[in-house]
Design a protein around this motif. Structure first.
Motif, PDB file in Angstrom:
ATOM      1  N   MET B  45       0.866  -1.179   0.000  1.00 18.00           N
ATOM      2  CA  MET B  45       0.000   0.000   0.000  1.00 18.00           C
ATOM      3  C   MET B  45       0.895   1.218   0.000  1.00 18.00           C
ATOM      4  N   THR B  46       0.771   2.062  -1.025  1.00 16.64           N
ATOM      5  CA  THR B  46       1.714   3.169  -1.130  1.00 16.64           C
ATOM      6  C   THR B  46       1.126   4.272  -2.005  1.00 16.64           C
ATOM      7  N   ASP B  86      -2.759   4.435  -2.596  1.00 11.32           N
ATOM      8  CA  ASP B  86      -3.700   5.131  -1.707  1.00 11.32           C
ATOM      9  C   ASP B  86      -3.681   6.654  -1.861  1.00 11.32           C
ATOM     10  N   ALA B  93      -7.133   5.305   1.670  1.00  8.28           N
ATOM     11  CA  ALA B  93      -6.340   4.278   2.348  1.00  8.28           C
ATOM     12  C   ALA B  93      -7.249   3.201   2.939  1.00  8.28           C
ATOM     13  N   GLY B 111       3.066  -1.381   4.264  1.00  8.80           N
ATOM     14  CA  GLY B 111       2.484  -0.060   4.028  1.00  8.80           C
ATOM     15  C   GLY B 111       1.744   0.405   5.274  1.00  8.80           C
ATOM     16  N   SER B 112       1.080   1.544   5.174  1.00 10.95           N
ATOM     17  CA  SER B 112       1.297   2.498   4.121  1.00 10.95           C
ATOM     18  C   SER B 112       2.458   3.423   4.482  1.00 10.95           C
TER      19      SER B 112
END
Lengths: 294, 387
Positions: B45-46, B86, B93, B111-112
């Motif tokens: 997640m980035t 995100d 997010a 992440g994030s």
């Protein structure tokens, strides 16, 4: 005392930037009684076109401003033709929603990769930064540039509205569409011209804003747009001098709040003043009480 | 009219049922397949767009390099990856975390990147029992809110630590007596850093002459900066992300403020305005000039693949991914509950940013580096500060 004066100047700078946007809001409202919510986004497009002009196309910055103004004038006319003209005789709420739609469309379309992209861009100022010390107060050439531009625009607008044929047409249309048409005024063309003029001013505001606060992104128009709209309402929406007065007051209130009360209350106090003014004088500071025609 | 409405309702109901059935079928198949082939699914997640996209891009690079190096293997398990963007938006997010957990059925998430996205996402990971390790989510709330989220870890030190280190450095090395702080009142990261900085700076005998807040949308700081310039502080502490810091820095110099700029790891970006921020110091997770062999090895590998120097974000993402792989290997399982226990048990594991042991709160125990911004777009390693 110097400290106070310096803060006053900070406030004037902020107010003048709001004024450039507020003028466009108030003009369009004056003619078609429509709050053009896409105005802040036209301002954003103007900032980007100007930025591309002096960064990538190698134009001198005054020329880049003119290119941005022409581009946005056309954009303004296209928006009016597509999104507002078909709804001119629909209830006012419908046109308002259409305006919000245009605003979102511009924001999200421009943040697509093949348009401007969603990222922040740092603007390299195209003119040298010069500052003068006058009585212990710092004044920059950018502040002067904004001041001169707003004064010129104000005079130009007042001249167009009160001394030219198209201005007479604008005033007539603002008074009564149908009567104007009976008198031989081309209503569509007059409204189109108003949008072009308002959008060109937003574009100029956008480029100057990008020079003063050197960072741009596709959602940059929202907050200044809201503040400028507030300023226009504060001064009396539909009135050209009212927009400038309202914007200057907004700028001062924000700056003074930060300087003497607390930076955390900046927006809260600015908007609270708006509510108080509207409670006591719903037509704004310069507005006259008018009987509703509808 | 009535009839057509009923028809429409039926149609929707049938379609919904069909979707549900096909959806279930797909999941079952996947779960069955996973059991046989021994697969661990890792989600990344980035933010790949928006105001901090350079962080996200670096994180993705570090993440992928770590996986490639491990040849997509950990113990007996094959790794599958899912990447999600995100946009550094807290709402987005939450959506992305839901998608990764419910739809992609990941076992673990890397992440994030920013605290404000990691805090809501980590609560979700905790609730659904998915292991999460944030490379750079530095706010205390990431792993504790208010109770320890035992599925959540991080590879970086926490906000209070960065603020404390910055204050120590200001007093001890820069001999600063007075400081002004500017922070984004709506951002946990900048609020956390400035509070810790203030506490430590005052404890060490310094004086905070101004403490000013702004909002994320603000671009005009002239009024605040006029206030600060009157106080003539030695230090201007700006613990925000690079784009905001660049904008404030520029206006501060316009107002004639000569204070030394000091900040946090949010400065670490190729998009920082280096000319303006020249000479400023910030607390970072590591420096590529650090002489430890893990560092040199990492820098060479990264340069080979991507042709640039790794920044802190790439490094921490690499470390976070390595830590997760190590935990999967130790647990030799794709059961998140076992992976989390193995992660908590990691001791003195050497990664680029130090030898990592997790404390009871899921935070790594390690030192911080102080870097100085150079006009030519690079950073100079100044010193390491121990916690």
């Amino acid at each position: 005392m110097e400290f106070f004066l310096e803060q006053v100047i900070n406030g004037i700078q902020l107010g003048l930037v709001y004024a450039l946007i507020a003028l466009g809001y108030t003009m369009v409202y004056g003619i078609v009684k429509l709050i053009n919510f896409a105005h802040g986004d036209v301002f954003m497009v103007g900032a980007f076109v100007g930025y591309f002009g002096f960064t990538y196309w190698g134009l001198p910055w005054p020329l880049a401003i003119i290119v941005a103004m022409v581009f946005c004038a056309i954009l303004g006319m296209v928006i009016e033709r597509i999104a507002y003209r078909p709804l001119r005789y629909a209830p006012r709420m419908i046109a308002l929603i259409s305006a919000i739609g245009v605003s979102f469309f511009l924001e999200y379309f421009c943040s697509l990769k093949f348009m401007f992209g969603p990222n922040y861009r740092v603007v390299q100022r195209p003119l040298p930064e010069i500052s003068w010390q006058i009585g212990g107060v710092t004044i920059t050439n950018i502040q002067l540039l904004i001041l001169v531009t707003v004064i010129c625009m104000l005079i130009l607008l007042l001249w167009i509205v009160h001394r030219t044929k198209i201005g007479a047409a604008m005033r007539t249309v603002s008074f009564d569409h149908d009567a104007a048409r009976l008198m031989g005024v081309n209503v569509d063309r007059t409204i189109s011209f108003t949008f072009a003029l308002g959008s060109a001013m937003a574009a100029m505001g956008g480029v100057l804003y990008a020079i003063a606060y050197p960072q741009i992104q596709p959602f940059m128009g929202i907050m200044p747009g809201l503040k400028a709209f507030t300023a226009a309402v504060l001064g009396g929406i539909g009135l050209i001098p009212g927009a400038v007065l309202g914007a200057l007051i907004m700028g001062q209130v924000e700056t003074m709040t930060v300087a003497f009360i607390s930076s955390q209350l900046r927006d809260a106090i600015a908007f609270a003043i708006l509510i108080i003014v509207l409670l006591f004088k719903p037509t704004g500071i310069l507005g006259r009480t008018e009987t509703e025609k509808v | 009219m009535r009839q057509s409405k009923w028809f429409l309702f039926l149609l929707v109901a049938v379609m919904g049922l069909a979707l549900l059935v096909s959806g279930c079928g797909g999941t079952n198949e996947q779960a069955g397949g996973a059991g046989d082939d021994k697969v661990v699914k890792i989600g990344l997640m980035t933010p790949l767009q928006g105001d901090v996209k350079t962080y996200g891009e670096s994180v993705q690079k570090g993440f992928e390099l770590a996986l490639e190096e491990a040849n997509y293997k950990a113990g007996d398990y094959t790794i599958e990856k899912v990447v999600a963007d995100d946009r550094n938006d807290a709402t987005e997010a939450t959506n992305v975390a839901t998608k990764l957990i419910d739809q992609d059925q990941v076992d673990a998430i890397v992440g994030s990147v920013t605290s404000k996205c990691t805090i809501p996402a980590s609560s979700m990971a905790q609730a659904k029992g998915v292991v999460m390790i944030s490379p750079t989510g530095t706010a205390a709330k990431v792993t504790m809110d208010p109770e320890r989220k035992d599925y959540v870890f991080r590879a970086c030190f926490i906000d209070p630590f960065q603020g404390t280190v910055a204050a120590k450095f200001a007093v001890d090395e820069l001999q600063a007596k007075t400081a002004a702080i500017m922070f984004d009142q709506g951002n946990d990261y900048t609020v956390g850093l400035s509070q810790a900085f203030k506490e430590e700076f005052e404890k060490a005998g310094g004086q905070i002459v101004a403490e000013e807040a702004y909002a994320k949308e603000d671009v005009d700081f002239s009024a605040v900066l006029t206030n600060i310039s009157k106080q003539k502080p030695d230090i201007l502490y700006l613990p925000d992300y690079y784009q905001k810091v660049s904008l404030i820095g520029k206006q501060a110099r316009d107002k004639g403020i000569t204070a030394v700029f000091l900040g946090g790891d949010g400065w670490d970006s190729s998009d920082l305005d280096f000319a303006t921020m020249d000479g400023g110091y910030f607390t970072a997770h590591y420096s590529s000039d650090d002489p430890r062999p893990e560092v040199a090895n990492w820098v060479t590998k990264y340069k080979e693949k991507y042709n640039t120097e790794p920044d802190s974000f790439a490094t921490l993402a690499y470390d976070a991914t390595k830590l997760l792989l190590k935990a999967i290997e130790d647990a030799n399982s794709n059961d998140p509950a076992k992976i989390k226990d193995a992660m908590q048990a990691i001791k003195d594991f050497p990664v680029v940013s130090g030898n990592i042991t997790f404390d009871a709160d899921g935070n790594p125990v390690k030192s911080a580096a102080i870097l100085q911004v150079q006009k030519d777009g690079s950073y100079k390693f100044v010193t390491n500060v121990q916690p």
